[in-house]
Motif scaffolding. Structure first.
Motif, PDB file in Angstrom:
ATOM      1  N   VAL A   1      26.471 -26.753 -10.467  1.00 36.19           N
ATOM      2  CA  VAL A   1      27.657 -27.558 -10.162  1.00 36.19           C
ATOM      3  C   VAL A   1      27.456 -29.043 -10.471  1.00 36.19           C
ATOM      4  O   VAL A   1      28.303 -29.664 -11.135  1.00 36.19           O
ATOM      5  N   PRO A   2      26.356 -29.685 -10.027  1.00 40.03           N
ATOM      6  CA  PRO A   2      26.202 -31.114 -10.344  1.00 40.03           C
ATOM      7  C   PRO A   2      26.177 -31.399 -11.844  1.00 40.03           C
ATOM      8  O   PRO A   2      26.786 -32.374 -12.309  1.00 40.03           O
ATOM      9  N   ALA A   3      25.479 -30.554 -12.609  1.00 36.50           N
ATOM     10  CA  ALA A   3      25.395 -30.776 -14.058  1.00 36.50           C
ATOM     11  C   ALA A   3      26.761 -30.613 -14.716  1.00 36.50           C
ATOM     12  O   ALA A   3      27.125 -31.379 -15.621  1.00 36.50           O
ATOM     13  N   TYR A   4      27.543 -29.639 -14.291  1.00 39.84           N
ATOM     14  CA  TYR A   4      28.875 -29.439 -14.866  1.00 39.84           C
ATOM     15  C   TYR A   4      29.784 -30.628 -14.538  1.00 39.84           C
ATOM     16  O   TYR A   4      30.582 -31.047 -15.381  1.00 39.84           O
TER      17      TYR A   4
ATOM     18  N   ILE B   1      30.122 -38.697  -9.030  1.00 38.54           N
ATOM     19  CA  ILE B   1      29.185 -37.638  -9.397  1.00 38.54           C
ATOM     20  C   ILE B   1      27.825 -37.894  -8.758  1.00 38.54           C
ATOM     21  O   ILE B   1      27.139 -36.959  -8.320  1.00 38.54           O
ATOM     22  N   ASP B   2      27.428 -39.161  -8.682  1.00 38.17           N
ATOM     23  CA  ASP B   2      26.173 -39.503  -8.009  1.00 38.17           C
ATOM     24  C   ASP B   2      26.203 -39.046  -6.550  1.00 38.17           C
ATOM     25  O   ASP B   2      25.190 -38.553  -6.017  1.00 38.17           O
ATOM     26  N   LYS B   3      27.351 -39.181  -5.887  1.00 37.90           N
ATOM     27  CA  LYS B   3      27.478 -38.743  -4.496  1.00 37.90           C
ATOM     28  C   LYS B   3      27.329 -37.231  -4.383  1.00 37.90           C
ATOM     29  O   LYS B   3      26.721 -36.721  -3.435  1.00 37.90           O
ATOM     30  N   ILE B   4      27.880 -36.499  -5.360  1.00 35.92           N
ATOM     31  CA  ILE B   4      27.753 -35.039  -5.359  1.00 35.92           C
ATOM     32  C   ILE B   4      26.285 -34.647  -5.525  1.00 35.92           C
ATOM     33  O   ILE B   4      25.778 -33.734  -4.857  1.00 35.92           O
ATOM     34  N   ASP B   5      25.587 -35.344  -6.415  1.00 37.84           N
ATOM     35  CA  ASP B   5      24.144 -35.098  -6.573  1.00 37.84           C
ATOM     36  C   ASP B   5      23.414 -35.277  -5.244  1.00 37.84           C
ATOM     37  O   ASP B   5      22.562 -34.456  -4.872  1.00 37.84           O
ATOM     38  N   GLU B   6      23.732 -36.350  -4.534  1.00 40.25           N
ATOM     39  CA  GLU B   6      23.070 -36.629  -3.261  1.00 40.25           C
ATOM     40  C   GLU B   6      23.363 -35.536  -2.239  1.00 40.25           C
ATOM     41  O   GLU B   6      22.496 -35.147  -1.456  1.00 40.25           O
ATOM     42  N   GLN B   7      24.596 -35.024  -2.249  1.00 38.83           N
ATOM     43  CA  GLN B   7      24.955 -33.952  -1.322  1.00 38.83           C
ATOM     44  C   GLN B   7      24.123 -32.696  -1.575  1.00 38.83           C
ATOM     45  O   GLN B   7      23.697 -32.016  -0.626  1.00 38.83           O
ATOM     46  N   PHE B   8      23.866 -32.393  -2.836  1.00 36.50           N
ATOM     47  CA  PHE B   8      23.036 -31.227  -3.143  1.00 36.50           C
ATOM     48  C   PHE B   8      21.581 -31.482  -2.755  1.00 36.50           C
ATOM     49  O   PHE B   8      20.878 -30.565  -2.321  1.00 36.50           O
ATOM     50  N   LYS B   9      21.138 -32.718  -2.910  1.00 35.77           N
ATOM     51  CA  LYS B   9      19.751 -33.031  -2.582  1.00 35.77           C
ATOM     52  C   LYS B   9      19.495 -32.996  -1.079  1.00 35.77           C
ATOM     53  O   LYS B   9      18.436 -32.549  -0.627  1.00 35.77           O
ATOM     54  N   ASP B  10      20.467 -33.484  -0.278  1.00 34.61           N
ATOM     55  CA  ASP B  10      20.226 -33.528   1.170  1.00 34.61           C
ATOM     56  C   ASP B  10      20.776 -32.310   1.909  1.00 34.61           C
ATOM     57  O   ASP B  10      20.719 -32.246   3.138  1.00 34.61           O
ATOM     58  N   GLY B  11      21.326 -31.347   1.155  1.00 35.52           N
ATOM     59  CA  GLY B  11      21.762 -30.102   1.769  1.00 35.52           C
ATOM     60  C   GLY B  11      23.124 -30.135   2.422  1.00 35.52           C
ATOM     61  O   GLY B  11      23.507 -29.189   3.126  1.00 35.52           O
TER      62      GLY B  11
ATOM     63  N   ALA C   1      26.025 -30.398   0.707  1.00 34.31           N
ATOM     64  CA  ALA C   1      27.056 -30.002  -0.252  1.00 34.31           C
ATOM     65  C   ALA C   1      27.705 -28.674   0.157  1.00 34.31           C
ATOM     66  O   ALA C   1      27.057 -27.790   0.724  1.00 34.31           O
ATOM     67  N   ASP C   2      28.990 -28.555  -0.141  1.00 34.19           N
ATOM     68  CA  ASP C   2      29.723 -27.296   0.003  1.00 34.19           C
ATOM     69  C   ASP C   2      29.985 -26.786  -1.412  1.00 34.19           C
ATOM     70  O   ASP C   2      30.990 -27.144  -2.037  1.00 34.19           O
ATOM     71  N   PRO C   3      29.076 -25.961  -1.966  1.00 33.31           N
ATOM     72  CA  PRO C   3      29.193 -25.558  -3.373  1.00 33.31           C
ATOM     73  C   PRO C   3      30.524 -24.895  -3.713  1.00 33.31           C
ATOM     74  O   PRO C   3      31.080 -25.135  -4.787  1.00 33.31           O
ATOM     75  N   TYR C   4      31.039 -24.077  -2.800  1.00 36.57           N
ATOM     76  CA  TYR C   4      32.291 -23.374  -3.088  1.00 36.57           C
ATOM     77  C   TYR C   4      33.445 -24.369  -3.233  1.00 36.57           C
ATOM     78  O   TYR C   4      34.215 -24.309  -4.199  1.00 36.57           O
ATOM     79  N   ALA C   5      33.557 -25.303  -2.285  1.00 38.21           N
ATOM     80  CA  ALA C   5      34.630 -26.295  -2.356  1.00 38.21           C
ATOM     81  C   ALA C   5      34.476 -27.176  -3.594  1.00 38.21           C
ATOM     82  O   ALA C   5      35.470 -27.523  -4.248  1.00 38.21           O
ATOM     83  N   LEU C   6      33.247 -27.536  -3.925  1.00 35.53           N
ATOM     84  CA  LEU C   6      33.013 -28.372  -5.096  1.00 35.53           C
ATOM     85  C   LEU C   6      33.327 -27.629  -6.390  1.00 35.53           C
ATOM     86  O   LEU C   6      33.842 -28.215  -7.340  1.00 35.53           O
TER      87      LEU C   6
END
Length: 405
Positions: A256-259, A271-281, A283-288
């Motif tokens: 998801v972050p790369a796309y 997009i940087d904020k989305i990256d941070e959400q994946f890094k710190d756990g 993130a809501d992958p489905y919503a994203l």
């Protein structure tokens, strides 16, 4: 124009290499628009999101105030780019190339700003080259250097054929940079040799050399191989919105972050904020993924296409409803064989659900085929014709439906 450091935040987002970075900074510090070059060989009529990654980066340059030159390689395509290949490309006719080029431009303009884009065809200057000019260009390169490139080196080491005309390809691509006076050329990461060849030729001809910028190859929806039609893991730019949305919802969460970074229109800061959400756990992958799919559908099909595709997706998968506008076929498409049965694998082909009877059998064996919502048992290739009547639905997986009328 934005300050250099702010421009670089956008330019470096989602890039693999910038060679050399200090020269790019010097070019930007002049405060005048740069000429950004991308060459594309129209070897196929349809583009997918992987092809669009460098186009998205070019659009970012346009939004920063720079000018882009899109080179349609109707000359180089007659040779075929050897980058990343383990065999010689089959030649295309001029007619095939010109037909593909028309489709390519119309799809590319869904990403680029036409007002800030120069579209040129390198056949205009490559096809008229005479022997003297070709010899002059080829004298600027040496065979040892060309054999150093990974694809040629591997083919040579493995005893695989390298056609002589393939050596000419990087020379001609480099000459494109001379003709258009490129400040920067971009391409996929497999293009780095060709981009550096442009630097070398420009320097040898007394010009300021271009900067080479590469972007990564987009991983396909399977999460394993690069996006390619041959792998079946692609999202086509001309896919219907519902298909595009469904394919994007199927990508692995970790992509998801790369796309977002390589394919979406979101600002780099978001997009940087989305990256941070994946890094710190957090993130809501489905919503994203839903946000990503809406964004990309809107990009290629117009504002509102994403919301409509999402509503169709929700109706079909979250509420287990059949899609409203499924393809319809006359009941006469259902044919019985000598045994009085319907060969379901062939019917799936006739209904446009798959491309071959072999693929149909694999779908049946995988348990993904349903008739009126009831799964067909694996290995059940011949079925009772009484199963089919006006109004019957045939389904494969979550996205492929047909209705008999």
């Amino acid at each position: 124009m934005l300050p250099v450091e702010e421009q670089l935040k956008v330019i470096t987002s989602g890039t693999m290499q910038i060679v050399p970075m200090d020269e790019l900074k010097k070019k930007l510090e002049r405060g005048v628009p740069l000429n950004i070059k991308l060459g594309v060989d129209p070897t196929s009529p349809d583009l997918h999101l992987g092809h669009a990654v460098p186009l998205r980066k070019m659009r970012q340059f346009q939004d920063l105030g720079h000018h882009v030159t899109l080179i349609i390689g109707n000359g180089t395509a007659l040779i075929g780019d050897p980058s990343g290949r383990d065999s010689t490309r089959p030649p295309l006719t001029e007619e095939q190339v010109e037909k593909n080029a028309q489709t390519y431009v119309s799809q590319a303009m869904k990403v680029l700003d036409p007002e800030k884009t120069s579209i040129v065809h390198n056949g205009d200057w490559l096809k008229p080259l005479n022997l003297a000019k070709m010899l002059e260009l080829m004298s600027k390169f040496n065979v040892a250097r060309i054999l150093e490139r990974e694809d040629f080196h591997n083919r040579y080491a493995n005893g695989q054929s390298i056609a002589l005309h393939e050596f000419i390809y990087p020379v001609l691509q480099a000459y494109d940079s001379v003709v258009v006076k490129a400040d920067l050329e971009m391409g996929g990461n497999d293009q780095i040799f060709n981009l550096l060849a442009g630097r070398d030729l420009m320097r040898a001809m007394g010009m300021e050399p271009q900067v080479a910028l590469t972007v990564p190859l987009l991983v396909g929806t399977d999460g394993v191989k690069k996006m390619s039609k041959s792998y079946g893991n692609y999202v086509g730019l001309t896919d219907e919105p519902n298909d595009m949305y469904g394919k994007l919802m199927s990508i692995p969460d970790e992509l998801v972050p790369a796309y977002f970074r390589l394919c979406s229109t979101l600002p780099v800061a978001e997009i940087d904020k989305i990256d941070e959400q994946f890094k710190d756990g957090t993130a809501d992958p489905y919503a994203l993924k839903r946000q990503l799919a809406r964004n990309i559908c809107d990009l290629y099909h117009g504002e509102g296409a994403g919301d409509a595709a999402q509503a169709s997706f929700d109706a079909q998968f979250k509420k287990n409803e059949a899609p409203e506008n499924m393809p319809e076929f006359p009941l006469s498409v259902v044919q019985t064989n000598d045994e009085g049965k319907v060969y379901l694998a062939k019917l799936l082909v006739d209904l446009g659900i798959c491309k071959s009877a072999g693929e149909g059998r694999r779908l049946i064996d995988g348990g993904g085929v349903k008739i009126d919502g009831k799964p067909v048992e694996p290995k059940c290739y011949n079925v009772d014709p009484a199963l089919f009547s006006a109004g019957t639905t045939v389904q494969s997986g979550k996205r492929h439906w047909a209705k008999l009328v």
